[in-house]
Design an enzyme around this catalytic site. Structure first.
Site, PDB file in Angstrom:
ATOM      1  N   ALA A  51      -3.605 -12.218  29.540  1.00 29.08           N
ATOM      2  CA  ALA A  51      -4.653 -13.043  28.927  1.00 29.08           C
ATOM      3  C   ALA A  51      -5.160 -12.408  27.640  1.00 29.08           C
ATOM      4  CB  ALA A  51      -5.800 -13.246  29.916  1.00 29.08           C
ATOM      5  N   TYR A  52      -5.370 -11.098  27.679  1.00 27.83           N
ATOM      6  CA  TYR A  52      -5.832 -10.385  26.485  1.00 27.83           C
ATOM      7  C   TYR A  52      -4.820 -10.537  25.352  1.00 27.83           C
ATOM      8  CZ  TYR A  52      -6.805  -6.445  23.374  1.00 27.83           C
ATOM      9  OH  TYR A  52      -7.057  -5.667  22.262  1.00 27.83           O
ATOM     10  N   ALA A  53      -3.553 -10.273  25.641  1.00 25.89           N
ATOM     11  CA  ALA A  53      -2.520 -10.355  24.614  1.00 25.89           C
ATOM     12  C   ALA A  53      -2.394 -11.767  24.048  1.00 25.89           C
ATOM     13  CB  ALA A  53      -1.178  -9.886  25.185  1.00 25.89           C
TER      14      ALA A  53
END
Length: 235
Positions: free
Chosen positions: A146-148
């Site tokens: 999700a962060y990436a």
């Protein structure tokens, strides 16, 4: 004075250093923070204007926009540094984590860029938007999907806003890898992390300060991502 810069996420680490450094360089810095820390007193003593804003609270984001519009009829630039770094977690957590990452790294920067378009275009010199993305925006991440993905979306937004706001506003990204270790990082982790790049070291905050200044001082570069990763893509 060189003009007013809005920097998000100045409470610690890179954002804190950027705010203090650029204030000392002659900019008027308006900085946002989510959590009050003792280190913020030093920024206030330098003349940095601080505004508390939790990007997950819509009313606080609206209040931030109104406050900055009142304080700064012209903006020399926006540096989107505010960030959160959450692992995907369990299947039950994953979707909520994705929404949280997209809110901080995509939705609020998008909202602020649109809200301050008039102030940026009113700058008496070429203005700047700088998105702080991440090396993983290109590579992906097994544990922080999700962060990436959210950082990749922010990087893509650079292309669209560069087209929308040219030639009065330059829009670029900086994609760092290892810049600063955390206090709690073990020596074992540090050795492993350093080995991921050709330079085999912690970059240090000066690399980010110089990268931001390079973009601010350019009159031509727009729609690009500056990689600050020590050659990590070649390892």
């Amino acid at each position: 004075m060189k003009g007013t810069l809005l920097i998000t996420g100045v409470g610690q680490r890179i954002g804190w250093h950027l705010a203090g450094h650029l204030q000392a360089q002659g900019y008027q810095i308006i900085g946002t923070y989510r959590t009050r820390r003792d280190s913020l007193k030093r920024l206030e003593d330098q003349g940095v204007i601080l505004i508390r804003c939790d990007f997950n609270q819509a009313e606080q984001v609206d209040a931030l926009i109104a406050d900055v519009q009142q304080r700064a009829p012209m903006l020399r630039g926006i540096i989107h540094n505010a960030s959160d770094w959450l692992p995907d977690g369990s299947a039950d957590q994953a979707v909520s984590r994705l929404h949280a990452m997209m809110q901080v790294h995509v939705a609020v920067p998008y909202q602020l860029n649109l809200a301050f378009e008039e102030q940026l275009l009113a700058s008496d010199t070429t203005a700047d938007i700088i998105h702080i993305t991440d090396y993983v925006a290109e590579k992906g991440s097994r544990k922080h999907i999700a962060y990436a993905a959210s950082k990749a979306a922010l990087a893509n937004m650079t292309l669209s806003f560069a087209q929308r706001l040219a030639p009065r506003v330059k829009v670029n990204s900086i994609a760092p890898a290892l810049i600063l270790f955390n206090d709690q990082d073990t020596e074992e982790y540090k050795v492993k992390a350093r080995a991921k790049s050709l330079m085999n070291k912690e970059a240090g905050v000066a690399e980010m300060l110089q990268s931001v200044e390079y973009i601010l001082n350019s009159g031509y570069i727009t729609g690009r991502t500056l990689a600050v990763d020590g050659g990590r893509h070649l390892v």
